[in-house]
Design a protein around this motif. Structure first.
Motif, short mmCIF file in Angstrom:
data_model
loop_
_atom_site.label_atom_id
_atom_site.label_comp_id
_atom_site.label_asym_id
_atom_site.label_seq_id
_atom_site.Cartn_x
_atom_site.Cartn_y
_atom_site.Cartn_z
N HIS A 1 54.72 53.64 19.10
CA HIS A 1 55.24 52.84 20.22
C HIS A 1 54.16 52.71 21.29
CE1 HIS A 1 59.41 52.85 18.69
NE2 HIS A 1 59.12 54.07 18.27
N GLY A 2 53.47 51.59 21.30
CA GLY A 2 52.35 51.41 22.22
C GLY A 2 52.75 50.74 23.51
N PRO A 3 51.74 50.37 24.31
CA PRO A 3 52.01 49.65 25.55
C PRO A 3 52.62 48.27 25.26
CG PRO A 3 49.66 50.20 25.33
CD PRO A 3 50.32 50.61 24.07
N LEU B 1 50.60 45.19 24.11
CA LEU B 1 50.11 44.99 22.74
C LEU B 1 50.93 43.95 21.97
CD1 LEU B 1 49.09 48.35 21.00
CD2 LEU B 1 47.69 46.33 21.37
N GLY B 2 52.18 43.75 22.41
CA GLY B 2 53.02 42.76 21.74
C GLY B 2 53.34 43.09 20.30
N SER B 3 53.60 44.37 20.04
CA SER B 3 53.87 44.82 18.68
C SER B 3 55.30 44.53 18.26
CB SER B 3 53.62 46.33 18.65
OG SER B 3 54.10 46.90 17.46
N VAL B 4 55.54 44.40 16.93
CA VAL B 4 56.93 44.29 16.47
C VAL B 4 57.65 45.63 16.61
CG1 VAL B 4 56.59 42.36 14.86
CG2 VAL B 4 56.30 44.70 14.03
N ILE B 5 56.88 46.72 16.72
CA ILE B 5 57.49 48.02 17.03
C ILE B 5 57.72 48.04 18.54
CG2 ILE B 5 57.22 50.54 16.95
CD1 ILE B 5 55.12 50.06 14.69
N ALA C 1 55.15 45.00 8.05
CA ALA C 1 54.82 44.57 9.42
C ALA C 1 54.66 45.78 10.34
CB ALA C 1 55.90 43.63 9.95
N TYR C 2 55.54 46.77 10.17
CA TYR C 2 55.43 48.01 10.96
C TYR C 2 54.12 48.72 10.66
CZ TYR C 2 60.35 47.77 12.49
OH TYR C 2 61.53 47.41 13.06
N ASP D 1 51.36 47.05 12.58
CA ASP D 1 51.44 47.29 14.02
C ASP D 1 51.22 48.75 14.36
OD1 ASP D 1 51.66 44.67 14.50
OD2 ASP D 1 53.57 44.75 15.58
N ARG E 1 47.50 49.01 14.59
CA ARG E 1 46.99 48.44 15.85
C ARG E 1 47.25 49.38 17.02
NH1 ARG E 1 48.52 43.44 18.42
NH2 ARG E 1 50.61 43.67 17.57
N THR E 2 48.47 49.95 17.05
CA THR E 2 48.86 50.81 18.17
C THR E 2 48.05 52.11 18.17
OG1 THR E 2 51.08 49.91 18.14
CG2 THR E 2 50.79 52.02 19.24
N ARG F 1 44.38 51.74 18.98
CA ARG F 1 44.21 51.45 20.41
C ARG F 1 44.33 52.74 21.22
NH1 ARG F 1 45.44 47.17 24.34
NH2 ARG F 1 45.85 48.31 26.25
#
Lengths: 121, 420
Positions: A54-56, A59-63, B405-406, B409, B412-413, B416
């Motif tokens: 669970h990012g900031p 980031l516009g993530s689907v999570i 998809a998860y 992401d 990416r998360t 970062r």
């Protein structure tokens, strides 16, 4: 040598000459070093693992991001994951590893600036 | 280090204070934590330490200018992703002293790390995050030279590209052989995700080809999910040979690209040998690895069972149920940072609770996962009962798509968070 390397070389020399004499009596420290608290509030058990996924919000993530989530909402969602009331891919499996009390502590910590700082380098 | 001036000011001011508290001064000099290794574990830990206590002097020792991440590198092999998407610089570590050197020795008694240029770095506490070392002494015939023609690709980078290019150059109808090691090793589902994505590439580009997995074990992570997906997506393409059917590779002949097992030999057009592993070299040199080659730790503080004031995190660690994954490395790093930050300030470390979540791609848009929650129990990191597990065996394609998809992401998360 890149500018990045040079900066670090300089830092290293600087560090050598910086005699390590800072005492850390907590009461003195707060006044001597800076006005802000140097020591972040310790995260409750399990809290820091959340930001692995669970990012900031930026980031516009689907999570979904946990930025700005009310503690009560997080507790309620985790309860729904735990009971299976809310369908999930992975969160049900994770939520069942936490008690209600642990979840509450994490949810409240996630709303603090320390948690936000943790998630945003 | 933007706050250097403030620190020096503080140091000068504190000399006066030090007179008043003289008995404490020596023991409570400004603590410095040195982190060795800039992967998911080490980079996360250095960053977390600074976030917990910005008056800690945090040093990160790493010989490479950039990190090439293993998660998703199997997609690079299959031509689904560029290696650039796997590559992360160390430019975003401004408040951490980054030393681009290799650590070559540790003097635990003097609390000192020796660098490959001969310089010594003192520490209050040391965190070793050395990842894995591939054992080039474990499979007769498979040494570093052999890896130049039969890549392991178990550390991402040039090895990944070599395997990708060999697959691309292979004629249709060729045989790819992948050998998987016995437990424990880095990324337990990794060989099977790799087999899946190579199979995807073969199916779409070289449909008369075949993939054989020679395995030194009889069971593997997410096995039922992988096998069901192979049946569905790649029927007849992947042959898995378990230990009990003679899957264990006993010898390699790089000249003929042949893998020898107890039951026979397999000549490969492309061979991917994933050899046995142990904790990264500096762990062996520092004396924190035991006879298994891995590092036993205290599950609360991640302090080595073998050397005081040295903590070990990530793939190098044994002592519990947590698998060797990037997610585990990041979670352990943050828990270890909290413990180290507490210990250097003479506070009691809290009991940690950790998560692992690990996604595998079986094909583009088809993801599966395994998760677990862990906490210290009986001196080990034990799985919390009733939690964790894998994706369901029966699920609609929408669930597989969502997990794919998860997975993207998540990558990416986490990258970062780790690399900035």
């Amino acid at each position: 040598m890149t500018s990045h390397d040079m900066r670090h070389t300089k830092n290293r020399r600087g560090r050598r000459s910086l005699t390590p004499v800072l005492p850390v009596l907590p009461v003195l420290l707060a006044g001597l070093v800076s006005s802000a608290t140097a020591w972040a509030d310790a995260a409750p058990p399990g809290a820091t693992a959340c930001t692995g996924c669970h990012g900031p919000a930026a980031l516009g993530s689907v999570i979904p991001s946990l930025d700005g989530r009310a503690a009560d909402d997080i507790v309620a969602q985790m309860q729904a994951f735990r009971s299976g009331e809310r369908e999930a891919t992975v969160m049900g499996r994770i939520a069942r590893g936490y008690t209600e009390e642990e979840t509450r502590a994490i949810a409240e910590w996630l709303g603090k600036p320390e948690a936000t700082r943790h998630a945003k380098p | 280090m933007p706050n250097r001036r403030a620190l020096i000011g503080g140091a000068a001011a504190s000399v006066a204070a030090a007179v008043l508290v003289a008995p404490h001064v020596r023991a409570q000099a400004r603590p410095g934590v040195v982190v060795v290794g800039g992967g998911f574990a080490g980079a996360s830990c250095a960053r977390a330490l600074k976030q917990l206590d910005r008056d800690l002097a945090v040093t990160l020792i790493e010989p490479e200018a950039a990190y090439v991440a293993c998660p998703f590198s199997n997609a690079v092999l299959a031509g689904l992703r560029d290696i650039e998407a796997q590559t992360f610089s160390y430019d975003q570590f401004d408040d951490i002293e980054f030393i681009r050197r290799r650590a070559v020795a540790v003097d635990a008694e003097r609390r000192r790390v020796r660098l490959d240029d001969g310089e010594d770095i003192d520490y209050t506490r040391l965190v070793l995050a050395p990842g894995i070392e591939l054992r080039f002494d474990a499979l007769p015939g498979y040494d570093e030279a052999a890896a130049e023609s039969m890549p392991h690709a178990w550390k991402a980078g040039s090895q990944t590209l070599m395997l990708r290019d060999q697959l691309a150059a292979m004629p249709d109808g060729g045989v790819v052989v992948l050998s998987a090691p016995a437990n424990p090793f880095r990324c337990p589902p990794g060989p099977y995700e790799r087999a899946s994505l190579i199979a995807h590439y073969l199916k779409t580009s070289k449909p008369r080809s075949k993939l054989i997995i020679l395995d030194a074990k009889d069971a593997f992570s997410k096995q039922r999910l992988f096998e069901a997906a192979w049946q569905e997506l790649y029927p007849g393409l992947i042959e898995w040979v378990p230990l009990s059917s003679g899957g264990r590779v006993t010898e390699i002949d790089p000249a003929t690209r042949t893998l020898v097992t107890e039951f026979g030999s397999h000549r490969a057009d492309v061979a991917n040998v994933i050899p046995p592993q142990r904790a990264g070299r500096i762990a062996q040199l520092a004396g924190v690895a035991d006879q298994t080659g891995w590092c036993p730790i205290d599950p609360v503080t991640f302090e080595s069972r073998l050397q005081p004031e040295i903590h070990v995190i990530g793939d190098a660690v044994i002592g519990g149920a947590m698998p060797k994954s990037a997610f585990t490395a990041n979670a352990q790093a943050k828990a270890c940072a909290a413990a180290v930050a507490a210990l250097v300030r003479e506070r009691q470390p809290a009991q940690p609770k950790l998560i692992n979540t690990c996604y595998s791609l079986v094909a583009p848009g088809y993801g599966i996962s395994i998760a677990g929650v862990y906490q210290p129990r009986d001196g080990l990191l034990a799985e919390v009962e009733g939690a964790g597990g894998t994706s369901p065996l029966e699920a609609p394609s929408s669930v597989r798509e969502l997990e794919a998809a998860y997975a993207e992401d998540w990558f990416r998360t986490i990258t970062r968070e780790v690399f900035g």
